[in-house]
Design a protein around this motif. Structure first.
Motif, PDB file in Angstrom:
ATOM      1  N   PRO A  32      -9.264  -1.216   0.982  1.00 11.63           N
ATOM      2  CA  PRO A  32      -9.690  -1.023  -0.407  1.00 11.63           C
ATOM      3  C   PRO A  32      -8.571  -0.210  -1.176  1.00 11.63           C
ATOM      4  CG  PRO A  32     -11.641  -0.889   0.517  1.00 11.63           C
ATOM      5  CD  PRO A  32     -10.528  -0.730   1.820  1.00 11.63           C
ATOM      6  N   GLU A  33      -8.009   0.686  -0.419  1.00 10.06           N
ATOM      7  CA  GLU A  33      -7.048   1.856  -1.277  1.00 10.06           C
ATOM      8  C   GLU A  33      -5.777   0.990  -1.738  1.00 10.06           C
ATOM      9  OE1 GLU A  33      -5.667   4.798  -3.380  1.00 10.06           O
ATOM     10  OE2 GLU A  33      -7.708   4.702  -2.220  1.00 10.06           O
ATOM     11  N   ARG A  34      -5.558  -0.113  -0.823  1.00  7.67           N
ATOM     12  CA  ARG A  34      -4.202  -0.971  -1.064  1.00  7.67           C
ATOM     13  C   ARG A  34      -4.545  -1.605  -2.552  1.00  7.67           C
ATOM     14  NH1 ARG A  34      -0.620  -2.361   3.073  1.00  7.67           N
ATOM     15  NH2 ARG A  34      -0.671  -4.498   2.540  1.00  7.67           N
ATOM     16  N   ALA A  35      -5.742  -2.356  -2.261  1.00  9.47           N
ATOM     17  CA  ALA A  35      -6.163  -3.175  -3.584  1.00  9.47           C
ATOM     18  C   ALA A  35      -6.121  -2.274  -4.942  1.00  9.47           C
ATOM     19  CB  ALA A  35      -7.599  -3.657  -3.334  1.00  9.47           C
ATOM     20  N   ARG A  36      -6.789  -1.140  -4.651  1.00 15.26           N
ATOM     21  CA  ARG A  36      -6.728  -0.021  -6.026  1.00 15.26           C
ATOM     22  C   ARG A  36      -5.265   0.531  -6.323  1.00 15.26           C
ATOM     23  NH1 ARG A  36     -11.675   1.797  -3.450  1.00 15.26           N
ATOM     24  NH2 ARG A  36     -10.439   3.215  -2.143  1.00 15.26           N
ATOM     25  N   THR A  37      -4.306   0.290  -5.358  1.00 15.67           N
ATOM     26  CA  THR A  37      -2.996   0.640  -5.762  1.00 15.67           C
ATOM     27  C   THR A  37      -2.276  -0.389  -6.401  1.00 15.67           C
ATOM     28  OG1 THR A  37      -3.041   2.073  -3.749  1.00 15.67           O
ATOM     29  CG2 THR A  37      -0.722   1.232  -4.705  1.00 15.67           C
ATOM     30  N   ALA A  38      -2.407  -1.546  -5.802  1.00 14.46           N
ATOM     31  CA  ALA A  38      -1.804  -2.948  -6.544  1.00 14.46           C
ATOM     32  C   ALA A  38      -2.694  -2.982  -8.056  1.00 14.46           C
ATOM     33  CB  ALA A  38      -2.422  -3.977  -5.883  1.00 14.46           C
ATOM     34  N   ALA A  39      -3.953  -2.558  -8.160  1.00 13.67           N
ATOM     35  CA  ALA A  39      -4.662  -2.580  -9.543  1.00 13.67           C
ATOM     36  C   ALA A  39      -3.958  -1.471 -10.421  1.00 13.67           C
ATOM     37  CB  ALA A  39      -5.997  -2.775  -9.511  1.00 13.67           C
ATOM     38  N   ALA A  40      -3.662  -0.375  -9.924  1.00 13.25           N
ATOM     39  CA  ALA A  40      -3.002   0.492 -10.781  1.00 13.25           C
ATOM     40  C   ALA A  40      -1.627   0.168 -11.069  1.00 13.25           C
ATOM     41  CB  ALA A  40      -2.978   2.089  -9.962  1.00 13.25           C
ATOM     42  N   LEU A  41      -1.014  -0.608 -10.363  1.00  9.14           N
ATOM     43  CA  LEU A  41       0.475  -1.136 -10.754  1.00  9.14           C
ATOM     44  C   LEU A  41       0.266  -2.130 -11.823  1.00  9.14           C
ATOM     45  CD1 LEU A  41       1.921  -1.334  -7.071  1.00  9.14           C
ATOM     46  CD2 LEU A  41       2.353   0.249  -8.900  1.00  9.14           C
ATOM     47  N   GLY A  42      -0.894  -2.752 -12.281  1.00  2.31           N
ATOM     48  CA  GLY A  42      -1.040  -3.700 -13.171  1.00  2.31           C
ATOM     49  C   GLY A  42      -1.399  -5.136 -12.629  1.00  2.31           C
ATOM     50  N   ALA A  43      -1.803  -5.064 -11.450  1.00  2.27           N
ATOM     51  CA  ALA A  43      -1.815  -6.698 -10.966  1.00  2.27           C
ATOM     52  C   ALA A  43      -3.055  -7.191 -10.801  1.00  2.27           C
ATOM     53  CB  ALA A  43      -1.249  -6.368  -9.377  1.00  2.27           C
ATOM     54  N   GLY A  44      -3.782  -6.522 -11.460  1.00  2.00           N
ATOM     55  CA  GLY A  44      -5.417  -7.026 -11.658  1.00  2.00           C
ATOM     56  C   GLY A  44      -6.406  -6.061 -11.437  1.00  2.00           C
ATOM     57  N   THR A  45      -7.575  -6.336 -11.251  1.00  2.00           N
ATOM     58  CA  THR A  45      -8.493  -5.498 -11.054  1.00  2.00           C
ATOM     59  C   THR A  45      -9.126  -5.745  -9.492  1.00  2.00           C
ATOM     60  OG1 THR A  45     -10.870  -5.167 -11.416  1.00  2.00           O
ATOM     61  CG2 THR A  45     -10.325  -7.243 -11.744  1.00  2.00           C
TER      62      THR A  45
ATOM     63  N   ARG B  33      11.490  -8.765   0.723  1.00  2.00           N
ATOM     64  CA  ARG B  33      12.329  -7.446   0.735  1.00  2.00           C
ATOM     65  C   ARG B  33      12.087  -6.663   2.181  1.00  2.00           C
ATOM     66  NH1 ARG B  33      10.934  -3.614  -4.359  1.00  2.00           N
ATOM     67  NH2 ARG B  33      12.815  -2.798  -3.887  1.00  2.00           N
ATOM     68  N   GLU B  34      13.160  -5.864   2.030  1.00  5.66           N
ATOM     69  CA  GLU B  34      13.048  -5.305   3.497  1.00  5.66           C
ATOM     70  C   GLU B  34      11.662  -4.158   3.555  1.00  5.66           C
ATOM     71  OE1 GLU B  34      16.230  -4.872   1.854  1.00  5.66           O
ATOM     72  OE2 GLU B  34      16.476  -6.830   2.873  1.00  5.66           O
ATOM     73  N   GLN B  35      11.203  -3.545   2.364  1.00  9.27           N
ATOM     74  CA  GLN B  35      10.117  -2.843   2.233  1.00  9.27           C
ATOM     75  C   GLN B  35       8.960  -3.668   2.255  1.00  9.27           C
ATOM     76  OE1 GLN B  35      12.745  -2.690  -0.120  1.00  9.27           O
ATOM     77  NE2 GLN B  35      13.729  -0.987   0.674  1.00  9.27           N
ATOM     78  N   SER B  36       7.588  -3.136   2.521  1.00  6.82           N
ATOM     79  CA  SER B  36       6.551  -3.844   2.429  1.00  6.82           C
ATOM     80  C   SER B  36       5.342  -3.103   1.581  1.00  6.82           C
ATOM     81  CB  SER B  36       5.826  -4.016   3.912  1.00  6.82           C
ATOM     82  OG  SER B  36       5.836  -3.024   4.669  1.00  6.82           O
ATOM     83  N   GLY B  37       4.294  -3.681   1.393  1.00  7.56           N
ATOM     84  CA  GLY B  37       3.066  -3.160   0.937  1.00  7.56           C
ATOM     85  C   GLY B  37       3.156  -3.069  -0.684  1.00  7.56           C
ATOM     86  N   PRO B  38       2.062  -2.734  -1.364  1.00 10.23           N
ATOM     87  CA  PRO B  38       2.032  -3.054  -2.805  1.00 10.23           C
ATOM     88  C   PRO B  38       2.970  -2.310  -3.464  1.00 10.23           C
ATOM     89  CG  PRO B  38       0.236  -1.553  -1.939  1.00 10.23           C
ATOM     90  CD  PRO B  38       1.025  -1.936  -0.823  1.00 10.23           C
ATOM     91  N   LEU B  39       3.522  -0.917  -3.201  1.00 10.12           N
ATOM     92  CA  LEU B  39       4.518  -0.348  -4.113  1.00 10.12           C
ATOM     93  C   LEU B  39       5.827  -0.720  -3.912  1.00 10.12           C
ATOM     94  CD1 LEU B  39       3.552   3.285  -2.963  1.00 10.12           C
ATOM     95  CD2 LEU B  39       2.986   2.120  -5.213  1.00 10.12           C
ATOM     96  N   ALA B  40       6.059  -1.890  -3.025  1.00  7.78           N
ATOM     97  CA  ALA B  40       7.298  -2.545  -2.857  1.00  7.78           C
ATOM     98  C   ALA B  40       7.321  -3.651  -3.803  1.00  7.78           C
ATOM     99  CB  ALA B  40       7.953  -2.884  -1.633  1.00  7.78           C
ATOM    100  N   ALA B  41       6.230  -4.075  -4.530  1.00 14.42           N
ATOM    101  CA  ALA B  41       6.072  -5.376  -5.111  1.00 14.42           C
ATOM    102  C   ALA B  41       6.540  -5.464  -6.700  1.00 14.42           C
ATOM    103  CB  ALA B  41       4.412  -5.849  -5.373  1.00 14.42           C
ATOM    104  N   THR B  42       7.273  -6.571  -7.017  1.00 13.60           N
ATOM    105  CA  THR B  42       7.548  -6.874  -8.225  1.00 13.60           C
ATOM    106  C   THR B  42       7.206  -7.952  -8.822  1.00 13.60           C
ATOM    107  OG1 THR B  42       9.788  -7.755  -7.480  1.00 13.60           O
ATOM    108  CG2 THR B  42       9.703  -5.366  -7.730  1.00 13.60           C
TER     109      THR B  42
END
Length: 362
Positions: free
Chosen positions: A34-47, A116-125
């Motif tokens: 769930p923390e990854r989903a919350r991180t993605a949400a904080a980036l503006g990816a949704g709720t 990309r070489e990086q993974s995870g929500p923080l690497a998303a664009t």
């Protein structure tokens, strides 16, 4: 498409969610962590909240080994009108979904050819997929509405749809993605125990070959475990080439003139076949490869230097088709390699020299 559920908040899932959210789609996010989903949400990816009603499209962005089970579970729960996955392997998961009693009419396997070489929500664009191929593998069972929603997703992500058979896709990515990853890692592994003096000599060639070796091993174990046969087949062909090349090099090291001649022919053969294969790689905007010439410019590692070069080239009316930077070892400087149309070389070199740039002869 008004609503979407993205299951899996890694690089691909979060990037797709960011693109959809930026274009007005209400996106719900779900992840085993769930923390990854919350991180993605904080980036503006949704709720990270759960949808109150079935969404238009469920996008399953989990590792290949879990794709079929996740799609089947989502279908049983009635989470969406249509379901697709964005995994890097297509044939196996579809057969697993069939065996699990999944509904092929509401499902479509897809694969965005971007990463990309990086993974995870923080690497998303949000622009990760722009201009990149996005493979769709519909079957006779696929409902038209499902295909249309998949095409809408691709359009909203500004990618380019490509329709393929699932097994043909798996053979293709084994050649153009999975095998190169392993070969890059194998070359980079030679550097692990190399002498420090040798490592300091690393130039652009070794940097190009080993760039993707920085990728997450855990992610690639998941991918390769889902497509081992086609990758092994291609590596077997590469192994045969390697064996012949080793033999040719041994012959070149011989004092026998005939053996040296035979070795040279063997090396020339593999290099020429490499030339022929490289010439088939699509060029700019997916068009036929174009022959560019390189203008190398000495540049210091200071803010604004690249902008000055591009501005000076623009002022000369020259379009830069591609660019690479070769960093100097132990110095705050390097060479910028500007790839341009051959007809523009004289104009560009004259303009850059007039503006005080030091050029290296290629």
């Amino acid at each position: 498409m008004r609503t979407a559920l993205v299951i899996g908040s890694g690089l691909i899932g979060t990037s797709a969610a960011l693109a959809l959210a930026a274009r007005g789609v209400r996106v719900y996010l779900r992840d085993a962590d769930p923390e990854r989903a919350r991180t993605a949400a904080a980036l503006g990816a949704g709720t990270a909240a759960e949808p109150e009603a079935p969404v238009d499209l469920a996008v399953v962005a989990v590792p290949p080994a879990h794709l079929a089970a996740t799609v089947a579970e989502a279908q049983r729960a009635g989470l969406a009108r249509a379901y697709l996955d964005v995994g890097s392997v297509k044939g196996g998961p579809r057969r697993e979904l069939t065996a699990a009693g999944g509904d092929l009419t509401s499902y479509l396997g897809t694969h965005p050819m971007s990463g990309r070489e990086q993974s995870g929500p923080l690497a998303a664009t949000a622009d990760l997929f722009e201009g990149r191929p996005w493979v769709l593998t519909p079957t006779r069972e696929t409902e038209t509405e499902v295909l249309n929603l998949a095409l809408e997703l691709v359009a909203l992500c500004r990618a380019v749809p490509v329709l393929m058979d699932a097994d043909a896709h798996d053979r293709a990515v084994a050649l153009v993605s999975h095998t190169p990853q392993l070969l890059s890692s194998m070359v980079a592994a030679r550097l692990e125990s190399a002498d420090e003096t040798a490592v300091r000599l690393c130039g652009q060639g070794i940097r190009d070959v080993t760039r993707i070796a920085a990728s997450d091993p855990r992610m690639w174990i998941d991918i390769l475990s889902a497509n081992p046969g086609p990758v092994a087949d291609i590596l077997a062909e590469v192994a045969a080439d390697l064996a012949e090349t080793v033999s040719a090099l041994r012959s070149l090291d011989s004092h026998d003139e005939a053996k040296r001649g035979s070795g040279a022919l063997g090396i020339e053969d593999v290099l020429r076949r490499g030339n022929a294969g490289r010439s088939r790689v699509p060029g700019k905007h997916g068009q036929a490869p174009a022959a560019y010439e390189t203008v190398a410019v000495l540049i210091s590692d200071r803010p604004g230097e690249l902008a000055r070069i591009f501005a000076d080239a623009g002022a000369a009316g020259v379009n830069i088709e591609d660019v690479r930077i070769e960093h100097a070892t132990g110095q705050q400087a390097g060479h910028v390699q500007l790839m341009v149309d051959p007809a523009a070389v004289a104009v560009l070199t004259a303009a850059l020299r007039e503006r005080g740039w030091a050029l290296r002869t290629q």
